[in-house]
Structure formats: structure tokens, C-alpha cells
Motif scaffolding. Structure first.
Motif, PDB file in Angstrom:
ATOM      1  N   MET A  21       0.823  -1.210   0.000  1.00  0.00           N
ATOM      2  CA  MET A  21       0.000   0.000   0.000  1.00  0.00           C
ATOM      3  C   MET A  21       0.856   1.259   0.000  1.00  0.00           C
ATOM      4  SD  MET A  21      -3.136  -1.064   2.557  1.00  0.00           S
ATOM      5  CE  MET A  21      -2.030  -1.424   3.931  1.00  0.00           C
ATOM      6  N   LYS A  22       1.948   1.223   0.732  1.00  0.00           N
ATOM      7  CA  LYS A  22       2.800   2.412   0.815  1.00  0.00           C
ATOM      8  C   LYS A  22       3.388   2.768  -0.541  1.00  0.00           C
ATOM      9  CE  LYS A  22       6.958   4.146   3.121  1.00  0.00           C
ATOM     10  NZ  LYS A  22       8.042   3.834   4.091  1.00  0.00           N
ATOM     11  N   ASN A  23       3.734   1.756  -1.320  1.00  0.00           N
ATOM     12  CA  ASN A  23       4.369   1.999  -2.616  1.00  0.00           C
ATOM     13  C   ASN A  23       3.398   1.896  -3.791  1.00  0.00           C
ATOM     14  OD1 ASN A  23       7.511   2.032  -1.995  1.00  0.00           O
ATOM     15  ND2 ASN A  23       6.620   0.402  -0.750  1.00  0.00           N
ATOM     16  N   PHE A  24       2.098   1.746  -3.506  1.00  0.00           N
ATOM     17  CA  PHE A  24       1.061   1.682  -4.552  1.00  0.00           C
ATOM     18  C   PHE A  24       1.431   0.634  -5.610  1.00  0.00           C
ATOM     19  CE2 PHE A  24       0.742   5.880  -2.682  1.00  0.00           C
ATOM     20  CZ  PHE A  24      -0.629   6.009  -2.470  1.00  0.00           C
ATOM     21  N   LEU A  25       1.696  -0.571  -5.145  1.00  0.00           N
ATOM     22  CA  LEU A  25       2.188  -1.610  -6.035  1.00  0.00           C
ATOM     23  C   LEU A  25       1.082  -2.311  -6.812  1.00  0.00           C
ATOM     24  CD1 LEU A  25       5.022  -3.163  -3.856  1.00  0.00           C
ATOM     25  CD2 LEU A  25       5.153  -1.409  -5.611  1.00  0.00           C
ATOM     26  N   PHE A  26      -0.181  -1.979  -6.529  1.00  0.00           N
ATOM     27  CA  PHE A  26      -1.253  -2.495  -7.379  1.00  0.00           C
ATOM     28  C   PHE A  26      -1.367  -1.702  -8.684  1.00  0.00           C
ATOM     29  CE2 PHE A  26      -2.987  -4.785  -3.691  1.00  0.00           C
ATOM     30  CZ  PHE A  26      -3.354  -5.966  -4.312  1.00  0.00           C
ATOM     31  N   GLU A  27      -0.703  -0.578  -8.752  1.00  0.00           N
ATOM     32  CA  GLU A  27      -0.818   0.257  -9.949  1.00  0.00           C
ATOM     33  C   GLU A  27      -0.323  -0.458 -11.209  1.00  0.00           C
ATOM     34  OE1 GLU A  27       0.741   4.591 -11.611  1.00  0.00           O
ATOM     35  OE2 GLU A  27       0.728   4.159  -9.461  1.00  0.00           O
ATOM     36  N   PRO A  28       0.886  -1.075 -11.221  1.00  0.00           N
ATOM     37  CA  PRO A  28       1.283  -1.801 -12.446  1.00  0.00           C
ATOM     38  C   PRO A  28       0.381  -2.991 -12.761  1.00  0.00           C
ATOM     39  CG  PRO A  28       2.871  -2.160 -10.667  1.00  0.00           C
ATOM     40  CD  PRO A  28       1.963  -1.075 -10.223  1.00  0.00           C
ATOM     41  N   VAL A  29      -0.226  -3.593 -11.731  1.00  0.00           N
ATOM     42  CA  VAL A  29      -1.144  -4.707 -11.978  1.00  0.00           C
ATOM     43  C   VAL A  29      -2.406  -4.202 -12.674  1.00  0.00           C
ATOM     44  CG1 VAL A  29      -2.503  -6.532 -10.906  1.00  0.00           C
ATOM     45  CG2 VAL A  29      -0.238  -5.973 -10.002  1.00  0.00           C
ATOM     46  N   VAL A  30      -2.965  -3.108 -12.170  1.00  0.00           N
ATOM     47  CA  VAL A  30      -4.163  -2.530 -12.799  1.00  0.00           C
ATOM     48  C   VAL A  30      -3.844  -2.052 -14.206  1.00  0.00           C
ATOM     49  CG1 VAL A  30      -5.853  -0.673 -12.627  1.00  0.00           C
ATOM     50  CG2 VAL A  30      -5.164  -1.906 -10.570  1.00  0.00           C
ATOM     51  N   LYS A  31      -2.660  -1.482 -14.380  1.00  0.00           N
ATOM     52  CA  LYS A  31      -2.274  -1.007 -15.709  1.00  0.00           C
ATOM     53  C   LYS A  31      -2.160  -2.179 -16.685  1.00  0.00           C
ATOM     54  CE  LYS A  31       0.715   2.249 -15.774  1.00  0.00           C
ATOM     55  NZ  LYS A  31       1.982   3.006 -15.687  1.00  0.00           N
ATOM     56  N   ALA A  32      -1.551  -3.281 -16.226  1.00  0.00           N
ATOM     57  CA  ALA A  32      -1.446  -4.464 -17.087  1.00  0.00           C
ATOM     58  C   ALA A  32      -2.828  -5.022 -17.406  1.00  0.00           C
ATOM     59  CB  ALA A  32      -0.581  -5.526 -16.409  1.00  0.00           C
ATOM     60  N   PHE A  33      -3.743  -4.970 -16.444  1.00  0.00           N
ATOM     61  CA  PHE A  33      -5.108  -5.465 -16.660  1.00  0.00           C
ATOM     62  C   PHE A  33      -5.829  -4.623 -17.706  1.00  0.00           C
ATOM     63  CE2 PHE A  33      -9.650  -5.462 -15.384  1.00  0.00           C
ATOM     64  CZ  PHE A  33      -9.912  -6.805 -15.604  1.00  0.00           C
ATOM     65  N   LEU A  34      -5.685  -3.309 -17.625  1.00  0.00           N
ATOM     66  CA  LEU A  34      -6.353  -2.430 -18.588  1.00  0.00           C
ATOM     67  C   LEU A  34      -5.708  -2.537 -19.963  1.00  0.00           C
ATOM     68  CD1 LEU A  34      -6.883   0.719 -16.317  1.00  0.00           C
ATOM     69  CD2 LEU A  34      -8.528  -1.071 -16.889  1.00  0.00           C
ATOM     70  N   ASN A  35      -4.389  -2.669 -19.998  1.00  0.00           N
ATOM     71  CA  ASN A  35      -3.709  -2.808 -21.297  1.00  0.00           C
ATOM     72  C   ASN A  35      -4.072  -4.125 -21.987  1.00  0.00           C
ATOM     73  OD1 ASN A  35      -2.431  -0.339 -20.959  1.00  0.00           O
ATOM     74  ND2 ASN A  35      -0.572  -1.246 -20.103  1.00  0.00           N
TER      75      ASN A  35
END
Length: 694
Positions: free
Chosen positions: A448-462
Motif C-alpha cells: 500500500m505504501k508503494n502503490f504496487l497495485f498500480e502496475p497490476v491494474v495497468k497491465a489489466f487495462l492494457n
């Protein structure tokens, strides 16, 4: 066997055809096969046959050679050790091979097996063998192995078991060879001295390593106790220091053979290898010098470097070395003694001095938002490294946790989700999934501190609307967070990524996460409601098979207030359902099955009274009772307290009380009661004890 023995025809050229027919007719019968073997053994028939073979070759008697082929092949199928001892003796074995060269199926074109064994195949003594018995045993084993693999035709399904004694003959020969070499200390001392000597030329060292590899392969035929003695002998002779020297050489073939030898040692006794690695680091007193040169000294770092630098496009050697490393760091095969714990000591050493060598390619390739190099071979290597790191996450505890958090490994790994190679992106997702699966709040706070779900969500949308492994893997990760109710990650995902995910409606995962999040907020705003739910859903008890699943639980959480306000839950797709709380029926036909149901219930008034009587004796807290009544041609639902005569514990509730005008059913459930199901109308009421009157 008490019947007379088998009588063989005279061993002469004119009787070869008769003898071949006798052998062929005896093979199907075990009794005749045994008699034939005894006759051949007692009369010294094999040596006489080989004399006839030499005569036939001199006379170029093709028919006689074909008959001898059938006879000698049949003697092999007799499966008798005493006959093999004669056939494989020094003076007979080459003639036996000669007989098997003249297969009638070859149309008069014999194979030249003897030429190969005498001219092409050369026996090299890498280290001079002084024992003539040992030398003869090695030669014999090689030739018999050649007969089994190359000379004899492939046995049929029925003949496979008839060659078991031949397999055993080779097996026990190898056991004898290993034992005789193991007892020859001078031989082994010279072997390891020449292996580690810098003056030894490359060709000689290549032959020495290949000999040692074959020597270790022969050891696999030993019994466990003898194998243990064998590897202890090699360890005492210094095989691990010798392998360390060999692995540091530039010759690819020599390093490959040394890797095979190392794999035998690791698979047999990984603790022995770990102990050597630990002792190796402790023998150097100058710590600073050791730290600067550790990559050249430590055997395990040499293994890691060879894995990283594998020149094979398919990384066959790297895969083998990665398996060996996984065996070495596997806590399941680490021993704990009274004086020390191998797991603690070795893992501390590995993470301090070796892990940075393993993760160097990963860190070097993920400095930006996408992989620096994304070719196939580099992606394969990074996938192997991620596989080993994932294994560490599953089997190690605070060592790998400290390393991941301190070195920010997960953020660097998630850069690989942008790789053009799907297998590498999936490896990165698998690594994160294993971390989330631990449900460790240290990991969760780091994510949560490093917002590490962001690349996962980005890969999902891409990935878009493509239904593939990437799509399924990412959805499964979010589904796990929802089902396991990981509160911190649920709140983090909804608060930061809901706008990107709210339009995904082909699965209910993200809407379920939003609902979980709203329930958490509701509990925070109303602590009393949360405490009441915790009482009703006490997880100290074993989960019963009849309890609701998560989807039904969310349904009740969402509609609990409506149920308390006396609303019946009606499926929206059915237009024939009576509206809740006193609404008029839209279909008069709905009362017909209900009327029939009530008539059948009236016939069982006595049973209903007994049930009601039992309910009156229940002790503990009682939830308020409810009554569902239907009257007239319309369907009306009302919830009210039952009459005093029907309340549990009241005087009129016993057998002497007046019978009720409608069927009365009392039921006690743990958390949820599903009671009335008539036609398409289903009423769900949550309670601990309910009394329904119809």
C-alpha cells in the motif's frame, strides 16, 4: 522335473538345423526351457557351438551361420546366469558377438560388431589401473552392455522378462567395479590430484572429469548403505574442492560434466554440500579480503553465475542449476541438531552473501518503467530467477521478507508485467500473488505504501477485453483479496483504483470488493452493529456445511435493514410474485398451490402441536416470533406477534390447547432460515428461532 532330462543332438554341422528347432520349441514351456538350460550347461555345449561357428565362417556356410544365430539367441532367452558366465568369458564373448552378427533378417549382410569393438572402440585408462581383475571386469561390463543395447534385437513384449538375468548380470558387475575402485586409495588420490593440478592439460582433464562422472553414475546401482559409504569416501578425498576448481574453468564441456557430478552430490546429500559451503566461508580469516573475492571463492556463487551466464539459447544448463539451488535452499531437507540449526545458519549466510548475486540480473533489467532488455533468452533467465524467488517466499520467513522490503524487490519485479513475453509477466504476477497469499500485514503495508497495485491494474487495462491467462491471473488475485476479506488491501484498492475498475462488469469481483469496502465503513460508523454481527457470526465454531457462502452473506448484509422492515424479497424477473408487506396479489392463481399446501398441513395438526410443544421447552435467548397469514382471494403478508395460545411456553401451547386454524411450524437455525418455498415465491428471514403460522 522328475521326468527324464532333455537329450541334445550331437554338436555337428549336420545337426544345427535340428538343434535350432529344438531350442525354438523349448522356449514357450518353462519346464522344457529349464531342462534345455541344464543340458546345455552340463555337456559344455556352448564351447562346442562356438567351434562350429568358427568352422562355418571359414567355410562361408551361410545356412549354418543363420542356424547358429537362432541357437545363440535362444540361449540368451534361457535366462540362466551359469550360461552367461561361460558366454561372457574373455575367450568366448567375441565369438558370441560374431554369432549374433548373422541375423537371417539382414538378407546376407552381417553387422560388423566385432570390428567396432576391436578397432573403433578404444579403452582408455585415464589413471593406470593396477588390478588386472578390475580391468577385466570393466572390459567385460562394457561389452555385455553393448550386446544388450546394440547386438541383441529389441525384445518383444513376451521376451522382455526372459532377459532379466542379463540386466542383473550388468547391474552386479557395476556394483563390483564401484566397490573395487572405492577400495583403491592410490587410484582415487591420483585422480583428484590430477583434476586440481594446474599443469594438467585440457584434454587430460576432460577425460578425468568424464571418468569421474561415469563413476558417480555407476554408484546409483549401489544399495543406500553402500552409496552412503561411496559418497563419504569421495567427500574425504576432496571432491567438492575439486569441483570448485573445475567449475571455474573456461571449457564448457568440462563444466557441464562437473555440473552433472555436482547434481549427484546435491541430490544424494544436500546437507553435505551446505556444510562444505559454510566451512569454506569460515576458513578464511581475512573477512574483508573474503568479501571482495567471494564471487571467485564460494562454490554456490559459481553455480549461480553459471546459471546466469548459460550460453544455451534454451537455457538447459540454467534450468538444471536452478533446480540444484532450490534443493540447497529448501528448508524441508535441512536438519536441526541440539547444537545448531542448519536452516537458520545457512539461510542467514545465503541471504547475506549469495542473494545479491542471484537477483543482480533482475535489478539490472528493471531500472525503468519497462524491462531494459526484453529478448527471449533474457526473459527466460528472469523467469527462472523469479521462480526461485517465489519458492523462497513460500518456504522462507523473515529472511526473504526483509530482503524484499529493504531492496524494494516487488516493485522491481512488477516492472516485468510490461514485458512483451506473456510467460515473464505471468511469473511476476505469480510472485506478487504468493506474497498476498501469506496475508502478512508487513507485506500489505509495503504494497500500500508503494502503490504496487498500480502496475497490476495497468497491465489489466492494457490487456483489454482479451480472455487469456493474464486476464484470469489478475482477476484471481483481486478475487482472493475479496474472498479472504483482506481489509487493508480491500480499502486500498477501492480508494485508489475504483474509477479504473468500476466499468468491469463481466465478473462481480470488483463490485464485490466495493461492497466489502462499504461494509467495513458501515461497521466503523456503527460499532454496536459490528459487535452484534460478531456475536451472531462467531468463528470459534467449526464452519458448518449448511452455512452460507460469501455471495449469500453479502446479499443478507445488503438487505438486512429491509428484512427488519418486514419486506419480502422477491426476484425482480418474476411478475407473478406478490408484492411485499401487504400489497395486493397480481395473480389470483398463486393461492391455489398455497391452499392445497394448507390443507395438507391441517391433516398433520397433531405433528405440528408436538413440534410447537418441543419449541416451548427451548432454553436461552429467544428471538421474537413472527406470523405469516394469508386470507381471502388476495395474498397478504403481515408480520405480527402470535396469539398467546401459540407463544412458546404459554399455557395454550401444549397438547390440550385449541388447535391452530393454520399449520404452525417452529424451527431453530444457526444463522439463517429459509422456510417457505411455494411456486416462485421464496421468503428469506434471518433469525435464531422463528415461529411461522400459515
Amino acid at each position: 522335473m522328475s521326468s527324464p532330462g532333455l537329450e541334445l543332438p550331437p554338436c555337428e554341422l549336420g545337426h544345427l538345423e535340428e538343434l535350432a528347432e529344438l531350442v525354438a520349441s523349448s522356449l514357450p514351456s518353462p519346464l522344457r526351457r529349464e531342462k534345455l538350460a541344464l543340458a546345455v550347461e552340463n555337456e559344455g555345449y556352448i564351447r562346442k557351438l562356438l567351434e562350429l561357428f568358427r568352422q562355418c565362417e571359414d567355410l562361408e556356410n551361410t545356412d549354418g551361420l543363420h542356424h547358429l544365430y537362432e541357437i545363440v539367441k535362444g540361449i540368451f532367452l534361457l535366462n540362466r546366469t551359469a550360461l552367461f558366465e561361460v558366454m561372457f568369458s574373455e575367450e568366448c564373448i567375441m565369438d558370441v558377438i560374431g554369432c549374433l552378427e548373422h541375423d537371417p533378417a539382414l538378407d546376407g549382410l552381417p553387422r560388423r560388431h566385432r570390428d567396432f569393438l576391436t578397432k573403433t572402440a578404444r579403452f582408455k585408462e585415464v589413471i593406470p589401473i593396477g588390478d588386472p581383475e578390475l580391468r577385466a571386469k570393466i572390459h567385460q561390463t562394457y561389452r555385455v552392455q553393448y550386446i544388450q543395447d546394440m547386438v541383441l534385437p529389441t525384445p518383444s513384449v513376451f521376451e522382455e522378462n526372459m532377459l532379466s538375468t542379463l540386466h542383473s548380470f550388468i547391474f552386479f558387475n557395476k556394483v563390483e567395479i564401484v566397490g573395487m575402485l572405492q577400495d583403491d586409495e592410490k587410484f582415487l588420490t591420483d585422480l583428484f590430484a590430477q583434476l586440481t593440478d594446474e599443469a594438467t592439460d585440457d584434454d587430460k582433464r576432460h577425460e578425468l572429469v568424464n571418468f569421474l562422472k561415469e563413476f558417480c553414475a555407476f554408484s546409483q546401482t549401489l544399495q543406500p548403505q553402500n552409496r552412503d559409504t561411496f559418497f563419504k569416501t569421495l567427500s574425504n578425498m576432496g571432491i567438492l574442492p575439486a569441483l570448485e576448481v573445475i567449475l571455474g574453468m573456461d571449457d564448457v564441456q568440462v563444466r557441464g560434466a562437473a555440473t552433472d557430478i555436482f547434481s549427484y552430490l546435491v541430490e544424494y546429500n544436500p546437507s553435505m554440500v551446505r556444510e562444505f559451503i559454510m566451512q569454506e566461508s569460515q576458513q578464511n580469516d581475512d573477512v574483508s579480503t573474503w568479501l571482495t573475492k567471494q564471487k571467485d571463492i564460494l562454490l554456490i556463487n559459481l553455480i549461480i553465475e553459471h546459471m546466469i551466464c548459460d550460453s544455451d539459447p534454451e537455457l538447459g544448463g540454467a534450468v538444471q542449476l536452478m533446480g540444484l539451488l532450490r534443493t540447497l535452499v529448501d528448508p524441508e531437507n535441512m536438519m536441526a541438531t541440539a547444537n545448531k540449526t542448519e536452516k537458520t545458519e545457512f539461510l542467514s549466510f545465503f541471504y547475506k552473501h549469495c542473494m545479491h548475486v542471484l537477483s543482480a540480473p533482475l535489478l539490472a533489467n528493471t531500472t525503468d518503467d519497462k524491462p531494459s532488455r526484453d529478448d527471449f533468452q533474457t526473459s527466460q533467465l528472469l523467469a527462472l530467477i523469479l521462480e526461485l524467488l517465489t519458492f523462497c517466499v513460500e518456504h522462507h520467513t523473515y529472511h526473504i521478507k526483509n530482503y524484499i522490503i529493504n531492496k524494494d524487490i516487488l516493485r522491481r519485479v512488477l516492472v516485468l508485467t510490461a514485458s512483451q513475453h506473456a510467460f515473464l509477466a505471468l511469473c511476476a504476477l505469480r510472485f506478487m500473488r504468493r506474497i498476498i497469499g501469506l496475508k502478512d500485514e508487513f507485506y500489505n503495508r509495503y504494497i500500500m505504501k508503494n502503490f504496487l497495485f498500480e502496475p497490476v491494474v495497468k497491465a489489466f487495462l492494457n490487456n483489454g477485453a482479451r480472455y487469456n491467462l493474464m486476464n484470469s491471473a489478475i482477476i484471481e488475485m483481486f478475487e482472493y483479496v475479496r474472498v479472504e476479506d483482506v481489509k487493508s488491501l480491500t480499502a486500498h484498492i477501492v480508494e485508489n483504483y475504483w474509477k479504473s475498475l468500476e466499468d468491469v462488469d463481466y465478473v462481480q469481483t470488483f463490485k464485490g470488493l466495493k461492497l466489502r469496502y462499504e461494509q467495513q465503513r458501515e461497521r466503523q460508523d456503527n460499532p454496536k452493529l459490528d459487535s452484534m454481527r460478531s456475536i451472531l457470526r462467531n468463528h470459534r465454531f467449526r464452519r458448518d456445511a449448511r452455512t452460507l457462502d460469501d455471495d449469500e452473506e453479502m446479499w443478507f448484509n445488503a438487505d438486512e435493514e429491509e428484512l427488519e422492515d418486514c419486506e419480502a424479497v422477491v426476484p425482480p424477473s418474476d411478475n407473478k410474485i406478490t408484492k411485499a408487506c401487504g400489497g395486493a396479489g397480481e395473480n389470483e392463481d398463486l393461492m391455489d398451490p398455497i391452499s392445497k399446501f394448507m390443507e395438507r398441513k391441517k391433516l398433520k395438526d397433531s405433528d405440528d402441536k408436538e413440534v410447537l410443544g418441543k419449541s416451548s421447552s427451548l432454553s436461552g435467548r429467544q428471538s421474537p416470533s413472527f406470523k405469516l397469514s394469508f386470507s381471502g382471494s388476495t395474498t397478504k403478508t403481515s408480520l405480527s406477534s402470535p396469539p398467546a395460545s401459540l407463544r412458546p411456553g404459554s399455557p395454550g401451547s401444549g397438547a390440550k390447547g385449541s388447535p391452530p386454524t393454520a399449520a404452525t411450524v417452529t424451527t431453530k437455525v444457526g444463522r439463517i432460515t429459509r422456510l417457505v418455498s411455494t411456486g416462485t415465491w421464496v421468503v428469506f428471514i434471518r433469525a435464531q428461532q422463528k415461529t411461522f403460522q400459515m
